[in-house]
Design a protein around this motif. Structure first.
Motif, mmCIF file in Angstrom:
data_model
loop_
_atom_site.group_PDB
_atom_site.id
_atom_site.type_symbol
_atom_site.label_atom_id
_atom_site.label_comp_id
_atom_site.label_asym_id
_atom_site.label_seq_id
_atom_site.Cartn_x
_atom_site.Cartn_y
_atom_site.Cartn_z
ATOM 1 N N ARG A 9 9.867 -10.586 -4.568
ATOM 2 C CA ARG A 9 8.654 -9.845 -4.969
ATOM 3 C C ARG A 9 7.535 -10.144 -3.987
ATOM 4 O O ARG A 9 7.357 -11.270 -3.562
ATOM 5 C CB ARG A 9 8.198 -10.251 -6.370
ATOM 6 C CG ARG A 9 9.183 -9.950 -7.458
ATOM 7 C CD ARG A 9 8.511 -10.215 -8.773
ATOM 8 N NE ARG A 9 9.515 -10.662 -9.736
ATOM 9 C CZ ARG A 9 9.206 -11.110 -10.936
ATOM 10 N NH1 ARG A 9 7.951 -11.213 -11.277
ATOM 11 N NH2 ARG A 9 10.154 -11.494 -11.776
ATOM 12 N N ILE A 14 0.720 -8.210 -7.683
ATOM 13 C CA ILE A 14 -0.029 -8.733 -8.830
ATOM 14 C C ILE A 14 -1.460 -8.240 -8.791
ATOM 15 O O ILE A 14 -2.020 -7.788 -9.785
ATOM 16 C CB ILE A 14 0.023 -10.273 -8.825
ATOM 17 C CG1 ILE A 14 1.475 -10.719 -8.964
ATOM 18 C CG2 ILE A 14 -0.823 -10.844 -9.938
ATOM 19 C CD1 ILE A 14 1.639 -12.212 -8.905
ATOM 20 N N ASP A 336 -0.450 -14.791 -18.907
ATOM 21 C CA ASP A 336 0.418 -13.804 -18.254
ATOM 22 C C ASP A 336 0.312 -13.880 -16.739
ATOM 23 O O ASP A 336 1.314 -13.767 -16.017
ATOM 24 C CB ASP A 336 0.039 -12.395 -18.730
ATOM 25 C CG ASP A 336 0.429 -12.156 -20.174
ATOM 26 O OD1 ASP A 336 1.273 -12.929 -20.684
ATOM 27 O OD2 ASP A 336 -0.100 -11.210 -20.798
ATOM 28 N N ARG A 339 2.187 -16.854 -15.559
ATOM 29 C CA ARG A 339 3.625 -16.600 -15.585
ATOM 30 C C ARG A 339 4.064 -15.741 -14.407
ATOM 31 O O ARG A 339 5.118 -15.969 -13.816
ATOM 32 C CB ARG A 339 4.007 -15.928 -16.901
ATOM 33 C CG ARG A 339 3.992 -16.878 -18.094
ATOM 34 C CD ARG A 339 4.296 -16.146 -19.369
ATOM 35 N NE ARG A 339 4.371 -17.073 -20.496
ATOM 36 C CZ ARG A 339 4.483 -16.695 -21.757
ATOM 37 N NH1 ARG A 339 4.514 -15.390 -22.049
ATOM 38 N NH2 ARG A 339 4.557 -17.599 -22.712
ATOM 39 N N LYS A 340 3.238 -14.713 -14.134
ATOM 40 C CA LYS A 340 3.586 -13.863 -12.997
ATOM 41 C C LYS A 340 3.562 -14.660 -11.696
ATOM 42 O O LYS A 340 4.449 -14.514 -10.826
ATOM 43 C CB LYS A 340 2.621 -12.685 -12.923
ATOM 44 C CG LYS A 340 2.852 -11.651 -14.010
ATOM 45 C CD LYS A 340 1.857 -10.515 -13.878
ATOM 46 C CE LYS A 340 2.185 -9.398 -14.863
ATOM 47 N NZ LYS A 340 2.096 -9.824 -16.230
ATOM 48 N N ARG A 343 6.607 -16.705 -11.564
ATOM 49 C CA ARG A 343 7.793 -15.938 -11.186
ATOM 50 C C ARG A 343 7.835 -15.690 -9.688
ATOM 51 O O ARG A 343 8.913 -15.657 -9.075
ATOM 52 C CB ARG A 343 7.823 -14.616 -11.946
ATOM 53 C CG ARG A 343 8.059 -14.778 -13.440
ATOM 54 C CD ARG A 343 8.358 -13.454 -14.090
ATOM 55 N NE ARG A 343 8.400 -13.586 -15.540
ATOM 56 C CZ ARG A 343 7.428 -13.214 -16.342
ATOM 57 N NH1 ARG A 343 6.323 -12.693 -15.836
ATOM 58 N NH2 ARG A 343 7.549 -13.367 -17.648
#
Length: 443
Positions: A9, A14, A336, A339-340, A343
């Motif tokens: 990614r 983001i 969130d 978390r992103k 990841r």
């Protein structure tokens, strides 16, 4: 750490998503809509409650005024009936005395006897020039001011304009108090005047009149004032006279009085809110005045205060709830975002693990093998898909697995057979906790 099959990614994705701004806007719009709905509901309820209370008060005021009008008409009718009885009684006595007088049978003593027998206050016979001929009352008043002159009062009889004169209620000529009198013409235009003490009539008027009626009405709960007035001013009033005087400055004109049937209006007198009800008063075809009834509008004020308190409580509750919800949204968005970011780091870590030359195996004691890189595939001669989710013993056997897991050293040299071939391996062991709080072992 779970191995991702997809490509790496890109970090910029983001920032381009910008999840926080949209969520906050949706929250603010929802919160504003809820607040507007609650406040609007409260205001609508206030308007409806005020309208219903005002309608109830108007109906009550109308009913009260209708009862006052009926009682007033009855009082006037009773008073007229009493006066008619007085007039008829006095007239009968006057006609009888005239007959005796014209027959020459009248003396002052005879008049005194007739007055006593018929409960008359006084009987006087005057000549045409106003001089007294006979009287049932022998007392002579000297040095007292004369309030009413017989020459003036009896002038219509003396001048021959009428034979019967209903004088009605009048102040006593010399003494205190009031009399009720009737006069008839006799021979030579002399006048026979028969009087009753008007105390009985005045007491009746006082008990049944407007003043007493309005006082009783003003004593009722919620009544601020009650008044009867005509175009010349206030005829009778009771209650808060000071407020009444201020209210009188806003009185309707006489013609508006006559043309209206029933009118109500809200007025503020000093700091008191008053619902004023106005009704014209007719007796027969005669316009006698206007009844005005002032009712305290405190129920309307209390209803408004209750709704305003409710709006204040709703506002405070919405503020507290909104603050808590907003804080939770911010924490959730922060979580969130974390978390992103995790990841992203996980993806980069996975790519690094995937391409290192050492075989890397990550497993969970319940979920089995979770990561199996390319070097591990080459070492063990087995595809990742065939081992994911399976226990570690599928690769090294139960005994060796037990030795690796229970050994105190984190780096060990072991001998094993892989695909039928004997191999010597140096194995390092470590542990880590993933984003879900689960503990994993990495070899």
């Amino acid at each position: 750490m779970r191995m991702k099959k997809q490509g790496v990614r890109k970090p910029g994705i983001i920032q381009r998503m910008n999840p926080g701004g949209l969520g906050i806007r949706v929250y603010l719009l929802g919160f504003a809509a809820a607040a507007l709905l609650m406040v609007s509901t409260a205001l609508i309820e206030l308007h409806q409650s005020k309208k219903e209370l005002l309608s109830i008060m108007q109906r009550q005021a109308h009913q009260v005024l209708e009862m006052v009008l009926a009682a007033s008409r009855n009082a006037i009718s009773s008073n007229e009936l009493l006066e008619h009885t007085f007039r008829l009684r006095l007239l009968n006595n006057a006609v009888f005395i005239r007959k005796l007088y014209e027959e020459g049978k009248i003396t002052s003593d005879r008049l005194s006897a007739i007055a006593t027998e018929n409960h008359l206050y006084r009987i006087n016979i005057f000549r045409k020039d106003g001089k007294k001929l006979y009287s049932s009352h022998s007392q002579v008043h000297t040095g007292l001011p004369e309030r009413m002159s017989p020459e003036v009062v009896l002038a219509p009889i003396f001048r021959g304009e009428t034979d019967t004169l209903f004088i009605g209620l009048k102040p006593a000529r010399f003494e205190s108090g009031f009399r009720y009198a009737v006069a008839v013409a006799a021979q030579n235009r002399s006048a026979i005047v028969v009087n009753l003490d008007a105390a009985t009539l005045l007491r009746f008027r006082q008990q049944t009149g407007f003043g007493n009626l309005l006082r009783n009405l003003a004593d009722s709960p919620g009544v601020v004032y009650a008044v009867l007035q005509d175009s010349t001013g206030i005829l009778a009033a009771a209650g808060n006279v000071k407020l009444l005087e201020r209210a009188d400055g806003e009185s309707l004109r006489d013609q508006e009085f006559r043309d209206s049937t029933f009118v109500t209006r809200l007025v503020q007198l000093d700091s008191l809110d008053v619902l004023e009800a106005i009704h014209p008063f007719y007796y027969g075809d005669r316009f006698l005045g206007m009844f005005r009834l002032g009712l305290s509008a405190q129920p309307l004020v209390l209803a408004k205060q209750r709704v305003f308190r409710r709006i204040l409580i709703i506002s405070l509750a919405l503020t507290v709830f909104g603050f808590i919800l907003f804080s939770l949204i911010l924490v959730r968005q922060h979580l969130d975002l974390t978390r992103k970011q995790y990841r992203v780091v996980e993806t980069y870590s996975g790519q690094i693990i995937e391409h290192v030359s050492d075989a890397v195996v990550v497993f969970h004691h319940v979920q089995g093998i979770r990561i199996f890189n390319r070097a591990a595939e080459q070492l063990f001669g087995i595809k990742r898909e065939d081992v994911e989710g399976k226990p570690l013993s599928i690769l090294l056997g139960d005994a060796l697995c037990l030795e690796l897991m229970q050994g105190e050293q984190t780096i060990q040299q072991v001998e094993c057979r892989i695909q039928g071939n004997r191999r010597n391996l140096i194995v390092s062991r470590g542990k880590f906790t993933d984003e879900g709080g689960e503990q994993n072992t990495i070899l």
